[in-house]
Design a protein around this motif. Structure first.
Motif, mmCIF file in Angstrom:
data_model
loop_
_atom_site.group_PDB
_atom_site.id
_atom_site.type_symbol
_atom_site.label_atom_id
_atom_site.label_comp_id
_atom_site.label_asym_id
_atom_site.label_seq_id
_atom_site.Cartn_x
_atom_site.Cartn_y
_atom_site.Cartn_z
ATOM 1 N N VAL A 135 0.815 -1.214 0.000
ATOM 2 C CA VAL A 135 0.000 0.000 0.000
ATOM 3 C C VAL A 135 0.852 1.268 0.000
ATOM 4 O O VAL A 135 0.776 2.075 -0.924
ATOM 5 C CB VAL A 135 -0.972 0.005 1.204
ATOM 6 C CG1 VAL A 135 -1.706 1.337 1.304
ATOM 7 C CG2 VAL A 135 -1.980 -1.136 1.067
ATOM 8 N N ASN A 136 1.674 1.472 1.016
ATOM 9 C CA ASN A 136 2.453 2.713 1.140
ATOM 10 C C ASN A 136 3.757 2.596 0.359
ATOM 11 O O ASN A 136 4.612 1.776 0.686
ATOM 12 C CB ASN A 136 2.743 2.993 2.614
ATOM 13 C CG ASN A 136 1.490 3.377 3.371
ATOM 14 O OD1 ASN A 136 1.073 4.520 3.362
ATOM 15 N ND2 ASN A 136 0.870 2.388 4.013
ATOM 16 N N ILE A 137 3.907 3.426 -0.653
ATOM 17 C CA ILE A 137 5.029 3.282 -1.573
ATOM 18 C C ILE A 137 6.333 3.765 -0.955
ATOM 19 O O ILE A 137 7.330 3.049 -0.933
ATOM 20 C CB ILE A 137 4.750 4.046 -2.887
ATOM 21 C CG1 ILE A 137 3.530 3.448 -3.588
ATOM 22 C CG2 ILE A 137 5.965 3.992 -3.803
ATOM 23 C CD1 ILE A 137 3.059 4.237 -4.790
ATOM 24 N N ALA A 138 6.339 4.991 -0.462
ATOM 25 C CA ALA A 138 7.580 5.573 0.080
ATOM 26 C C ALA A 138 7.246 6.355 1.341
ATOM 27 O O ALA A 138 7.279 7.585 1.356
ATOM 28 C CB ALA A 138 8.249 6.470 -0.947
ATOM 29 N N PRO A 139 6.910 5.669 2.433
ATOM 30 C CA PRO A 139 6.467 6.361 3.652
ATOM 31 C C PRO A 139 7.589 7.154 4.308
ATOM 32 O O PRO A 139 8.747 6.732 4.315
ATOM 33 C CB PRO A 139 6.004 5.212 4.552
ATOM 34 C CG PRO A 139 6.768 4.021 4.072
ATOM 35 C CD PRO A 139 6.905 4.203 2.597
ATOM 36 N N ASP A 140 7.226 8.324 4.860
ATOM 37 C CA ASP A 140 8.181 9.095 5.638
ATOM 38 C C ASP A 140 8.163 8.605 7.087
ATOM 39 O O ASP A 140 7.512 7.614 7.414
ATOM 40 C CB ASP A 140 7.880 10.595 5.527
ATOM 41 C CG ASP A 140 6.503 10.972 6.072
ATOM 42 O OD1 ASP A 140 5.818 10.102 6.663
ATOM 43 O OD2 ASP A 140 6.114 12.142 5.919
ATOM 44 N N LEU A 141 8.874 9.304 7.965
ATOM 45 C CA LEU A 141 9.000 8.859 9.350
ATOM 46 C C LEU A 141 7.647 8.769 10.040
ATOM 47 O O LEU A 141 7.343 7.767 10.708
ATOM 48 C CB LEU A 141 9.925 9.803 10.124
ATOM 49 C CG LEU A 141 10.053 9.528 11.627
ATOM 50 C CD1 LEU A 141 10.608 8.141 11.888
ATOM 51 C CD2 LEU A 141 10.928 10.602 12.281
ATOM 52 N N ASP A 142 6.824 9.799 9.914
ATOM 53 C CA ASP A 142 5.513 9.765 10.565
ATOM 54 C C ASP A 142 4.661 8.610 10.049
ATOM 55 O O ASP A 142 3.989 7.921 10.816
ATOM 56 C CB ASP A 142 4.776 11.086 10.335
ATOM 57 C CG ASP A 142 5.326 12.218 11.174
ATOM 58 O OD1 ASP A 142 6.089 11.939 12.108
ATOM 59 O OD2 ASP A 142 4.998 13.390 10.880
ATOM 60 N N ALA A 143 4.693 8.396 8.740
ATOM 61 C CA ALA A 143 3.922 7.301 8.163
ATOM 62 C C ALA A 143 4.440 5.959 8.658
ATOM 63 O O ALA A 143 3.665 5.049 8.971
ATOM 64 C CB ALA A 143 3.976 7.363 6.640
ATOM 65 N N LYS A 144 5.754 5.811 8.756
ATOM 66 C CA LYS A 144 6.327 4.555 9.249
ATOM 67 C C LYS A 144 5.888 4.259 10.686
ATOM 68 O O LYS A 144 5.632 3.106 11.041
ATOM 69 C CB LYS A 144 7.848 4.594 9.165
ATOM 70 C CG LYS A 144 8.393 4.484 7.748
ATOM 71 C CD LYS A 144 9.919 4.573 7.743
ATOM 72 C CE LYS A 144 10.464 4.471 6.331
ATOM 73 N NZ LYS A 144 11.942 4.587 6.281
ATOM 74 N N ALA A 145 5.808 5.293 11.505
ATOM 75 C CA ALA A 145 5.360 5.089 12.888
ATOM 76 C C ALA A 145 3.933 4.539 12.911
ATOM 77 O O ALA A 145 3.611 3.632 13.689
ATOM 78 C CB ALA A 145 5.444 6.401 13.665
ATOM 79 N N LEU A 146 3.066 5.066 12.049
ATOM 80 C CA LEU A 146 1.683 4.602 11.995
ATOM 81 C C LEU A 146 1.588 3.203 11.395
ATOM 82 O O LEU A 146 0.791 2.366 11.841
ATOM 83 C CB LEU A 146 0.848 5.585 11.182
ATOM 84 C CG LEU A 146 0.686 6.971 11.813
ATOM 85 C CD1 LEU A 146 0.132 7.964 10.807
ATOM 86 C CD2 LEU A 146 -0.203 6.912 13.043
#
Length: 339
Positions: A151-162
């Motif tokens: 789903v998430n192609i290139a998550p940033d730090l905040d996205a990775k935490a979620l």
């Protein structure tokens, strides 16, 4: 290597299938179910009492595919849809109307399926939508949750935490109270030239400060250090996670997808894919996955539902913006464009 993980229910996907047989079946809306592998899975799941399928798609094609595997379908279990887009929309409507308790991707593209789910009020408030593969590797003593590979192609730090929090909660739902999460990069040391090592170090500290809850988190760890105690020992890594990870948080979709499929095709693994962050369990497997992988996905969906994904489903007009969950919009991360 013998699978002797604790709890035993998490040692193999078959353990989860057997566990899912112990409760009431969930009603599953299957989007574009005119594929023999999909129907084989659904017949087995229905026979085990895990799922009651509602088949969406072109009825003639569904009947033909069912006849090819010797399954005489009940016409009342089918809903006609002329296209994948229409089928996905009907699946969402069934959930919103309370006529289905879970969704399953059949023989259609992921982006078409997710476009319907993300745009029609199925997200949990404040959550990011992400994918988790529960991978049963024959030579590894416990299930591996690989996220995000779809789903998430290139998550940033905040996205990775979620994304990591979603994976942790999935492990809780299927019975593992304190999973060990490895944040994966190419190396086990922080290197400013490798952004994923910086993200890993931040996520590790966030977990220690309570910003990520419910798991032991450590990183950066290379893949070998995360799953091999010998490799971790040889490299002098002192970590409660190294060598015995339950969760692998991957740097991006490409690395996650390559790892999951490499484990499937080269290591004899079986991978069950589910989506987190929505108000209902969603089974999302590859169109090439065998029936046993899809069956395990349905079993996980049943366990998720029984564990508490029974939240009120908002109406279509209450769908949240794709910008609500992270500074990096999901339009930059998720393959949701319909092609």
């Amino acid at each position: 290597m013998t699978k002797t993980a604790t709890p035993v229910a998490l040692a193999t996907l078959d353990d989860l299938v057997q566990q899912a047989r112990g409760g009431d079946p969930i009603r599953v809306a299957v989007v574009n179910s005119a594929q023999a592998a999909v129907l084989e899975t659904l017949r087995e799941a229905a026979g085990m009492g895990i799922a009651e399928p509602v088949l969406i798609g072109r009825a003639a094609e569904i009947v033909g595919a069912a006849a090819a595997i010797g399954w005489d379908l009940d016409p009342q279990a089918m809903i006609e849809a002329d296209s994948d887009v229409e089928a996905a929309g009907i699946g969402v409507e069934l959930v919103q109307a309370g006529r289905a308790e879970a969704l399953m991707k059949g023989h259609l593209h992921t982006d078409t399926f997710l476009h319907a789910l993300l745009g029609n009020g199925l997200r949990q408030s404040g959550r990011r939508v992400s994918h988790v593969f529960l991978v049963d590797v024959p030579d590894y003593p416990r299930l591996l949750a690989v996220t995000d590979a779809a789903v998430n192609i290139a998550p940033d730090l905040d996205a990775k935490a979620l994304i990591l929090q979603n994976a942790i909660e999935l492990m809780h739902m299927i019975g593992l109270e304190q999973p060990r999460a490895a944040v994966i990069s190419a190396v086990e040391t922080v290197n400013p030239a490798i952004v994923s090592t910086l993200d890993a170090a931040c996520l590790t500290l966030m977990a220690r400060r309570g910003q990520i809850a419910g798991a032991e988190v450590d990183g950066p760890l290379a893949f070998d250090n995360a799953i091999s105690e010998r490799a971790a020992r040889e490299k002098g890594i002192d970590s409660p996670v190294a060598g015995k990870a339950d969760i692998l948080l991957m740097p991006d979709l490409v690395s996650g997808n390559v790892l999951a499929k490499n484990l499937e095709y080269h290591a004899g693994a079986t991978a069950a894919g589910v989506v987190m962050g929505l108000t209902v369990p969603v089974v999302l497997s590859s169109r090439a996955d065998p029936p046993e992988a899809r069956l395990a996905g349905l079993a996980v969906a049943a366990l998720m539902y029984r564990a508490g994904i029974r939240l009120p489903v908002p109406s279509p007009g209450e769908a949240e913006s794709t910008f609500c969950c992270s500074p990096q919009p999901e339009s930059a991360c998720c393959p949701t464009e319909v092609r």
